[in-house]
Design a protein around this motif. Structure first.
Motif, short mmCIF file in Angstrom:
data_model
loop_
_atom_site.label_atom_id
_atom_site.label_comp_id
_atom_site.label_asym_id
_atom_site.label_seq_id
_atom_site.Cartn_x
_atom_site.Cartn_y
_atom_site.Cartn_z
N ALA A 87 3.00 -5.09 -5.56
CA ALA A 87 2.33 -3.83 -5.89
C ALA A 87 2.63 -2.77 -4.83
CB ALA A 87 0.83 -4.06 -6.02
N LYS A 88 2.69 -3.19 -3.56
CA LYS A 88 3.00 -2.26 -2.48
C LYS A 88 4.42 -1.71 -2.62
CE LYS A 88 2.28 -0.22 1.54
NZ LYS A 88 1.61 -0.94 2.63
N PHE A 89 5.37 -2.59 -2.91
CA PHE A 89 6.74 -2.13 -3.10
C PHE A 89 6.84 -1.15 -4.27
CE2 PHE A 89 8.52 -6.03 -0.79
CZ PHE A 89 8.89 -5.29 0.31
N ASP A 90 6.13 -1.41 -5.34
CA ASP A 90 6.13 -0.50 -6.49
C ASP A 90 5.57 0.87 -6.09
OD1 ASP A 90 7.18 -2.47 -8.11
OD2 ASP A 90 5.25 -3.01 -9.03
N LEU A 91 4.52 0.85 -5.30
CA LEU A 91 3.89 2.09 -4.86
C LEU A 91 4.84 2.89 -3.96
CD1 LEU A 91 1.09 3.46 -5.19
CD2 LEU A 91 0.42 2.35 -3.04
N MET A 92 5.53 2.21 -3.07
CA MET A 92 6.46 2.88 -2.17
C MET A 92 7.64 3.46 -2.94
SD MET A 92 6.32 0.38 1.16
CE MET A 92 6.55 1.60 2.44
N ALA A 93 8.13 2.72 -3.93
CA ALA A 93 9.22 3.24 -4.76
C ALA A 93 8.81 4.50 -5.50
CB ALA A 93 9.67 2.16 -5.75
N GLU A 94 7.57 4.55 -5.90
CA GLU A 94 7.04 5.69 -6.65
C GLU A 94 6.81 6.92 -5.77
OE1 GLU A 94 2.76 6.87 -8.72
OE2 GLU A 94 3.34 4.76 -8.61
N LYS A 95 6.48 6.72 -4.48
CA LYS A 95 5.95 7.82 -3.69
C LYS A 95 6.75 8.18 -2.43
CE LYS A 95 1.38 7.99 -3.35
NZ LYS A 95 -0.03 7.58 -3.12
N SER A 96 7.64 7.32 -1.93
CA SER A 96 8.23 7.54 -0.61
C SER A 96 9.46 8.44 -0.66
CB SER A 96 8.59 6.21 0.05
OG SER A 96 9.08 6.45 1.36
N THR A 97 9.44 9.49 0.15
CA THR A 97 10.59 10.37 0.30
C THR A 97 11.69 9.72 1.13
OG1 THR A 97 9.14 12.30 0.19
CG2 THR A 97 11.31 12.66 1.14
N VAL A 98 11.32 8.80 2.02
CA VAL A 98 12.30 8.14 2.90
C VAL A 98 12.47 6.68 2.48
CG1 VAL A 98 11.77 9.69 4.82
CG2 VAL A 98 10.54 7.52 4.62
N ASN A 99 13.48 6.04 3.04
CA ASN A 99 13.73 4.63 2.76
C ASN A 99 12.61 3.78 3.34
OD1 ASN A 99 16.33 5.46 1.74
ND2 ASN A 99 17.02 5.57 3.87
N TYR A 100 12.38 2.61 2.78
CA TYR A 100 11.15 1.90 3.10
C TYR A 100 11.29 0.38 2.99
CZ TYR A 100 11.10 1.61 -1.97
OH TYR A 100 11.48 1.37 -3.26
N SER A 101 10.42 -0.29 3.72
CA SER A 101 10.12 -1.70 3.51
C SER A 101 8.67 -1.92 3.92
CB SER A 101 11.06 -2.62 4.29
OG SER A 101 10.83 -3.98 3.92
N CYS A 102 8.20 -3.16 3.73
CA CYS A 102 6.80 -3.48 4.04
C CYS A 102 6.73 -4.88 4.63
CB CYS A 102 5.96 -3.40 2.77
SG CYS A 102 4.23 -3.86 2.99
N TYR A 103 5.86 -5.05 5.60
CA TYR A 103 5.59 -6.36 6.18
C TYR A 103 4.66 -7.16 5.26
CZ TYR A 103 7.39 -4.65 10.68
OH TYR A 103 8.17 -4.14 11.69
#
Length: 447
Positions: free
Chosen positions: A109-125
């Motif tokens: 769910a966190k990855f989906d949220l980041m894909a939807e909202k992040s202007t920059v490249n991302y990952s999550c712990y």
């Protein structure tokens, strides 16, 4: 097929600063020109970077974007915009949100949220708890940047202090373990001592935060983490080193040879305990800001190689949540938008060179986390780039702040460097004060 030429920049990369030009073709760096010859590629867009420095995009391995569940403080949209304005092109977000990212459902769910909202490249712990180490083998090592382990209570209910759980965590994964190290028993004893000392006061004064979350609390926890990692041959990254004493736990050798690495955060490189008098709880963070001697030794450890990475621990709170003393005020501060210009100020002060800064903010995170095709200005790599201009004096005012919390402990500071443009995957996400709010960054991939 769009091509962009950034010409006449001073390119800072892999220990060198050299005048040259870079050609971006779609998402990637197509050509690097460091001689007088012209490229044979026709470019639709030409950016004259005369007088500017071209750096790899900053990789911040330690942020708290507060999304989901804590979005009154910050969210992925606002904080990734702040990152873009600060020259940060990739971030790794912490799992102490609401809900906690401690199972596969909340992670996805966190990855989906980041894909939807992040202007920059991302990952999550993925967050470690006392009980969820059996989930580690199910994690995709190409998508998850690491395991976040709270060995000291900070924010969120994720403290892991049971020895059997720690043994299972360190022995249960090949993923990097990023550890927040503060001994909870020492902190508890210090807290009780200062509560007794100030029993007739409403609150313990803020400057005692450093005495409660003390040097022994940091050192004993970091020492235990290093011991456990050595025993299990685990990959350990100790976050936000704040004391001289902890430096003895690390080795000064080439980064590629290390299994145990260390991070310094921007607040611990900028502030010292005397600053509590001026800033109060605005600079309260965990681990605590300590004395000038500790700050200076951490700075020097970046030059010697004992500390490998500079990150921010960007952790926004509302100013109303920062009210109070050593116990009541929330810990953490927003740093990401002004981290690069702050470190460039230290370059001007001679604390380290611009080449060393790029090593610690760009190259080293890419190496430690084994990020695919980022962190360097190399042909064929993703075109994550930031153009900065020296001798561009400006003062930080409140209206410049993009973080949702709308404050910064650096307000009023005068900076000599300015972020001109930021590119993520060849796309111009920030230019001249404007963010491209429609663009979405890519999920980081790990080799």
């Amino acid at each position: 097929m769009k091509r962009t030429l950034i010409k006449n920049a001073i390119i800072v990369n892999e220990g060198k600063s050299i005048k040259g030009s870079v050609i971006i073709e779609n998402e990637k760096i197509a050509e690097i020109i460091t001689s007088e010859k012209d490229s044979n590629i026709t470019c639709e867009e030409v950016i004259d970077a005369t007088g500017c420095y071209l750096l790899p995009g900053i990789i911040d391995d330690h942020v708290h974007f507060r999304d989901p569940g804590l979005t009154h403080k910050a969210d992925i949209s606002t904080e990734s915009a702040a990152a873009a304005a600060g020259g940060v092109t990739s971030i790794m977000d912490m799992p102490n949100t609401s809900p906690l990212v401690v199972n596969l459902d909340t992670l996805n769910a966190k990855f989906d949220l980041m894909a939807e909202k992040s202007t920059v490249n991302y990952s999550c712990y993925f967050g470690a708890t006392n009980h969820n180490y059996s989930e580690f083998p199910k994690l995709d090592p190409h998508k998850v940047c690491g395991i976040k382990l709270f060995m000291g209570s900070s924010t969120g209910d994720m403290l892991v202090a049971r020895m059997n759980s720690l043994l299972n965590i360190f022995g249960g994964t090949d993923l990097l373990i990023a550890a927040h190290c503060e001994n909870p028993d020492i902190i508890k004893a210090n807290t009780e001592r200062y509560k007794k000392k100030y029993s007739e006061a409403q609150e313990i004064p803020i400057h005692h935060h450093k005495d409660i979350r003390s040097t022994p609390a940091c050192y004993e926890s970091s020492k235990l983490a290093v011991k456990l990692a050595q025993k299990a041959n685990a990959r350990l990254h100790v976050l936000h080193i704040s004391t001289k004493r902890e430096l003895a736990l690390f080795e000064n050798k080439p980064l590629v040879e290390k299994r145990i690495t260390a991070e310094a955060c921007v607040p611990h490189l900028l502030f010292m305990s005397v600053d509590y008098k001026r800033e109060g709880a605005r600079i309260k963070c965990n681990p605590a800001i300590k004395c000038e001697r500790n700050r200076d030794h951490i700075r020097e450890a970046l030059n010697t190689g004992l500390i490998d990475v500079i990150a921010t621990d960007h952790a926004p709170h509302l100013l109303t949540e920062k009210e109070g003393g050593a116990l009541k005020a929330a810990s953490g501060m927003p740093m990401i938008q002004f981290s690069l210009v702050s470190m460039l100020q230290l370059v001007d002060e001679g604390v380290f060179t611009i080449e060393k800064m790029v090593e610690k903010m760009c190259h080293a995170p890419a190496i430690i986390y084994d990020i695919n095709q980022r962190g360097f200005i190399r042909q064929g790599y993703q075109a994550d780039l930031v153009l900065v201009k020296p001798n561009s004096r400006w003062q930080l005012t409140k209206e410049m702040i993009l973080s949702k919390c709308q404050w910064s402990p650096l307000e009023g500071n005068v900076f000599n460097w300015k972020v001109e443009k930021t590119f993520a995957n060849g796309h111009l996400i920030y230019s001249g004060g404007e963010i491209d709010n429609e663009y979405r960054g890519q999920q980081l991939r790990f080799r």
